[in-house]
Design a protein around this motif. Sequence first.
Motif, short mmCIF file in Angstrom:
data_model
loop_
_atom_site.label_atom_id
_atom_site.label_comp_id
_atom_site.label_asym_id
_atom_site.label_seq_id
_atom_site.Cartn_x
_atom_site.Cartn_y
_atom_site.Cartn_z
N GLY A 163 -51.08 52.86 86.91
CA GLY A 163 -52.51 52.60 86.67
C GLY A 163 -53.49 53.50 87.50
N TRP A 209 -58.62 54.28 80.25
CA TRP A 209 -57.46 53.04 79.94
C TRP A 209 -56.24 53.91 79.05
CZ3 TRP A 209 -56.58 48.84 82.06
CH2 TRP A 209 -57.52 48.14 82.68
N PRO A 212 -58.74 50.70 85.74
CA PRO A 212 -57.72 51.62 86.34
C PRO A 212 -58.20 51.99 87.83
CG PRO A 212 -58.40 52.80 84.45
CD PRO A 212 -59.40 51.65 84.44
N VAL A 236 -54.46 45.85 83.89
CA VAL A 236 -55.13 45.04 83.10
C VAL A 236 -55.65 44.02 83.66
CG1 VAL A 236 -55.38 43.88 80.99
CG2 VAL A 236 -54.25 45.87 80.85
N SER A 251 -62.16 56.48 77.19
CA SER A 251 -61.72 54.84 77.20
C SER A 251 -61.92 54.64 78.73
CB SER A 251 -60.04 54.84 76.67
OG SER A 251 -59.60 55.60 77.69
#
Length: 887
Positions: A533, A485, A425, A420, A482
Amino acid sequence: MSSTPDPASLATAPPLPGRPPHPAAGTEAALEGLSTDLMLVVDLDGTLLASDILYETFWSALGRDMLVPLHAAWALRGGRAALKRRLAATASLDVTRLPYDRAVIDLVTRWRERGGRAALVTASDAGLARAIGDHLGIFDEVHGSDGTLNLKGPAKADFLGARFGIGRFVYVGDSAADLAVWPQAARAVTVNAGGRLRRAAEAAAASVVHLETRRPTARDLLRMLAPQAWLIGLLVFVPMLLAAGMPEGAWAAALAGWLSFTAVAWGGQLVGDLLALDRDRRDPRRKGHPFASGAVPIARGTLLGPGLMAAGLALSLTLGPLFAGLMLTAAALLTLLPQRAGAEGRLADGARLAGLATVGLAAGSVVAGGGVPLWLPVLAALAFCLVPVIGRPGAATARLRLQTLAVTLLCALVLALPTVMNGAPYLYFDSAAYTWYPHHLAHAALRLLSGAPAPAPDSPPEIIAGRSIYYGVVLYAGSALSQGWAVVALQAGVTGWLVTLTFRTFLPEGWERAALLSAAGLAALTPAAFFAGLMMPDVWAGLMILAAALLLAAQDRLSHAERLSLWLVLAFSGLSHSSHLALLLASAALAAGALAVPRLRPHLAPAGLAALAAAIAISLLGQMAASAATRVLTGAPPQPLPHVTAHLTHLGPGTQLIRETCPDSGFALCTFADRLPVHWIQFLFDADPATGVFWPAAPEVRRALAEEQGRFVAEVIRTHPVETLGGLALDGLAQLVTLSIEDIPMRPERARFLADNFSPAMAAQTQASAMYRRPELRHLVTGLAYASLVGAVLAIGWLGRRRPTRPGAAAPLVPIKVPHPGAGLAAFVVMVIAGLVLNGLICGALASPYGRFQARVIWLLPLIAALLGAIRLRDIPLPAFSRRRIS
């Protein structure tokens, strides 16, 4: 006073950390050769009591009235005895829960059993001394300061000489003030005295015996460090990492801000613990805290806590009035919010931590010269609000499920936070291949349904084998819905759940906070958060190792739903990449071998091996089904990559065979003999026809290179066995310590590839991310990977040699009947470490050493170190590792 000890009252005195309840040998030495005509006189503070009543009453009174320091200063005009009387009148001490020294109680009890008499004589206020004497019921007389006379040092010596006669008493004490008393005693008994005091006592008294009854443990010292304060302090750096541009000197200011905030938070945590002494002693989970248990003197906390807060506030003044105001706010949150027990206390603790998190982010934004997104302080506040709630035990199964869910969510948030903060990502070259697979198959299926002609058999293959369609579907959907995410949430969530489940399974108590702190450590100090991630299936290799180890070593401590979920992790991991399937096969073979050994059979669950076998079968069938579907829809199966051929030519024996046998051997590789040897990555992926081998070749040559790989490898091993097998083994070992991730994240020089292979939204998101704009952050992740390896190996080695100091101190919360209950932990640790080794050997031997292959799982080693450390800090012996099962 009562003439006989009251066992019921003695039972309420909590034992001190690191000591058996009745050290008979030491007390016998103290009493040896003494006449029962002598009076046994015992001091209170630091001797009978592992605390100091003056400080106890001060903090208790301060919790009831914040003006106590002013009242105390006024009372001090009448002397220390008047001060003690005023504090005793204001305070509310529960004498039944004070940290008594069991060894000193044992000394008095044995003396009275011989027919001797005992007296409690203390400089503490006489009213509290009498209350303690009544509670213990082992003293014939109790004397203390009366508000006028401070019964300490020479005054105590004069009192004892007049009361019992010089040489007619034995005095048990612990401090330099007792040096005035010991010359008049028939024997001096020191309790936990330092070397200097021992020598002074030996010089002052004719007969001296030293008792050593307690000492701070590593767990006590760690708690004194207040890890929550250090963790929250790291939030000061978050706005700096999110900022697009930073003023000159911002990092130095951020470091000063972190030191200031951490000092205030650390000192405030210590002050909060001192204010909550009574609450902690009533809480079964907190009564072992250093101050509450008496393991660390509260006098030390009284100096250290306010001192740290003052130092932090002074440092904050150098960063401007706004920053100093925020530090004052943090100090107020820590000291002014009431310390309560029960639900009110948990709410207050949650509000305190949430407020600190918000202040930390605000302080960081002041240093960085910019704001932070609104969602970030809200998320941080919600996360820290849950921390005190999850730390409370629940008797019901539903409560345990809720705790597991809450800890899992918090661990997932912590593990996702670095991604984040990055702003996107992480993408890798192969991420495009994974998303392309389902996209291409979907278009091929639509073409087939519409009646369009099938592609020509000799058309270039567009789907590479090993890039799983199953993971590709997850990545494709997550990217479309997304910008990736959702995939980050899934991977961080599963990682957080497995970390939570690991600690809950092997830690009888305190697993909630241990799991959360370990997840924070994994996120900040290892590559775990990076791979959570990363839009690649790499993190699932580590998750598969954890899931397999839990099923094999601790299946009987898991619910049916948890076992099914772990099996799904195994199956999805095996479906996600061919190297995962190879690792799963190797782990199952190792477990089967262990189960075949009678001595090892009780430590592993045969049902766990069956779960591994079922996951292997599903993975094989799934890969076969994906290959068949690809052949039907596209006219050709997925194109395998000749990894082992590339490796052997890079290693040397493969190139040597080509030069010795071509063109007679008929290998398709003979066409490229002029450019061998080349690095294995260049062999497979270099698109330049002048230097590459596989990638620029014609489709039929690619397929020929892949199809002849088995024959080529067999021939190389036959003709050059020592060089080949030795080189593969050495490369497998080299992979164990090859941990770089330098070439994984996208960089500005790859902007064209990014734009051509990903959606405009994902490309723009990646180009705005911190890792893209600051490629040097890659070095940080690589450094963390190597630090993880070295630090975890050293920690595990040290923890493996250390023995618990409280044998039998940790009984399981709910005992269950399992053979060799402690072996579950040992088997779990061995299976995880074996998975790490197997991963390195497989990837290094089959593909060649490459940093990403082992860095993806190296975080498991610090996780094991954290688990062992949490267990050792609680002084838990191996046989106590039972854990209740959720039905």
